[in-house]
Structures are given as C-alpha cells and as structure tokens.
Scaffold this motif. Structure first.
Motif, PDB file in Angstrom:
ATOM      1  N   GLY A   1       0.795  -1.230   0.000  1.00  0.00           N
ATOM      2  CA  GLY A   1       0.000   0.000   0.000  1.00  0.00           C
ATOM      3  C   GLY A   1       0.822   1.271   0.000  1.00  0.00           C
ATOM      4  N   ILE A   2       2.144   1.120   0.048  1.00  0.00           N
ATOM      5  CA  ILE A   2       3.025   2.297   0.116  1.00  0.00           C
ATOM      6  C   ILE A   2       3.401   2.745  -1.288  1.00  0.00           C
ATOM      7  N   VAL A   3       3.187   4.026  -1.570  1.00  0.00           N
ATOM      8  CA  VAL A   3       3.541   4.598  -2.874  1.00  0.00           C
ATOM      9  C   VAL A   3       4.913   5.260  -2.746  1.00  0.00           C
ATOM     10  N   PRO A   4       5.925   4.730  -3.429  1.00  0.00           N
ATOM     11  CA  PRO A   4       7.253   5.351  -3.340  1.00  0.00           C
ATOM     12  C   PRO A   4       7.225   6.798  -3.843  1.00  0.00           C
ATOM     13  N   LYS A   5       8.037   7.628  -3.239  1.00  0.00           N
ATOM     14  CA  LYS A   5       8.161   9.007  -3.684  1.00  0.00           C
ATOM     15  C   LYS A   5       8.808   9.042  -5.075  1.00  0.00           C
ATOM     16  N   PRO A   6       8.602  10.100  -5.838  1.00  0.00           N
ATOM     17  CA  PRO A   6       9.219  10.194  -7.172  1.00  0.00           C
ATOM     18  C   PRO A   6      10.740  10.044  -7.147  1.00  0.00           C
ATOM     19  N   VAL A   7      11.357  10.441  -6.046  1.00  0.00           N
ATOM     20  CA  VAL A   7      12.821  10.370  -5.943  1.00  0.00           C
ATOM     21  C   VAL A   7      13.284   9.109  -5.204  1.00  0.00           C
ATOM     22  N   ALA A   8      12.339   8.207  -4.936  1.00  0.00           N
ATOM     23  CA  ALA A   8      12.696   6.987  -4.190  1.00  0.00           C
ATOM     24  C   ALA A   8      13.728   6.177  -4.951  1.00  0.00           C
ATOM     25  N   ARG A   9      14.645   5.553  -4.199  1.00  0.00           N
ATOM     26  CA  ARG A   9      15.708   4.734  -4.784  1.00  0.00           C
ATOM     27  C   ARG A   9      15.360   3.258  -4.632  1.00  0.00           C
ATOM     28  N   LEU A  10      15.664   2.496  -5.678  1.00  0.00           N
ATOM     29  CA  LEU A  10      15.530   1.042  -5.598  1.00  0.00           C
ATOM     30  C   LEU A  10      16.678   0.488  -4.769  1.00  0.00           C
TER      31      LEU A  10
END
Length: 201
Positions: free
Chosen positions: A98-107
């Motif tokens: 249910g968590i939406v990663p932020k646009p700048v999120a890193r893999l």
C-alpha cells in the motif's frame, strides 16, 4: 518487525538446535505457519543444519560415499534456504504493497530478506566464536584471536541491525523501494542443468 525481533528468533533457533547438536534433529518450529516468526525460525534452522553439515564434510576421515551424500544434501539445503528467503521477501512485499514510493525513491538492490539472510548467518558465527572463546582446552593465543574476531562480528551485528531497521523505515516512508527477484537457480533443475538434461536429449 525489526532487527531485534529477527535476531532473537535466530538465536532461539540456534539454541534449540544445540540442545541435541545433531544434524538429523527434525525442526520443531514453535510458531504458527501464518506468522513471519515461523519463516524466520525456519530460515535460521536451515542455516544451522547447513553450518554443521559444512563442518562434517570437511572431516579427513569421511568416506567418499558419505561426502557425496552430504554434498547433495547441502545443495538441497541451499535451495530450501533460497526458497525461504523468497517467501520472506514476499511477506515484506505484501506488507509494503500500500506504500507509494516518492518520485525520488531509490531502488534498494538488497531486499529485506537477503539482509536477514546475512543476519542469520552472522548469529551462527557469533555463537560459534563464543564457543571458541570459552573452549577450556585451547591456548591463550587461540582464545585471544577468537575474542578479537568476536569483537568484529559484534560490530557487524550492530551495523547490520541498524541497516535493516533503516531500510524498513525508508521503505515505509517511500524513500526506498524493493523488488522481489527470484533467484532462478539452475543446478537443481533437470531441464536447465546441462549435465542433467544432456542424458535426456
């Protein structure tokens, strides 16, 4: 779910194994199959049995037929280990769905379960280096060297625990995200290992 919870389960599994210290001891997982504790206990039990199989296979007195049997058992254990890690990662993936990663999120290249894999093995190292420190029949030099290595392992334990908790926090906050990559192991698959399928072609 945090590093302390996981490490306590790993230590429990190791202590339970050493009640018999026998690789033929069947697992008696005390947790419900629906609980993440079940998978963590199972993961470390697999690691603990394999740790001792790796010791046995290095005996200079081992017979060739015993060596082959144990080597194949280790191969299957590695497959079980990988399968369990992937089950743990699937559990995490479900927790984070249910968590939406932020646009700048890193893999993050290392998943939570593969970090737990390292933590599980580290608990085995800690247990057995403590054994060496407490061995009554060894020299002071042996004991001192074991103590120095134990100190390094304790530092690693703290570092990995911090990294694990930080990774989970970052994923929950949307700063990092994970993917579950299957290991695609080939050596146990008779359709993919050329030594196995060449006899069938």
């Amino acid at each position: 779910m945090n590093a302390t919870f996981a490490n306590n389960l790993f230590r429990q599994s190791i202590q339970d194994y050493h009640l018999t210290d026998d690789v033929e001891t069947p697992i008696n997982n005390p947790y419900s199959a629906n609980d993440i504790a079940f998978l963590l206990y199972q993961k470390n039990w697999i690691d603990t049995i394999q740790w001792h199989l790796e010791d046995i296979i290095r005996s200079p007195a081992i017979r060739p037929d015993e060596l082959v049997t144990i080597k194949r058992r280790i191969d299957m254990s590695n497959q079980d280990r990988t399968d369990t890690v992937e089950q743990i990662d699937s559990w995490f993936s479900d927790q984070f769905k249910g968590i939406v990663p932020k646009p700048v999120a890193r893999l993050n290249s290392e998943t939570p379960a593969w970090l737990l894999d390292r933590m599980s093995i580290l608990q085995l190292k800690l247990y057995h280096f403590r054994e060496q420190v407490d061995r009554p029949s060894v020299s002071d030099d042996h004991r001192q060297k074991a103590q120095q290595k134990l100190a390094v392992l304790l530092e690693q334990e703290s570092d990995l625990a911090h990294c694990f908790d930080e990774l989970l926090e970052d994923i929950r906050n949307g700063d990092r995200y994970m993917k579950v990559y299957r290991q695609m192991k080939m050596y146990n698959d008779p359709t993919l290992n050329p030594v196995l399928y060449s006899n069938q072609d």
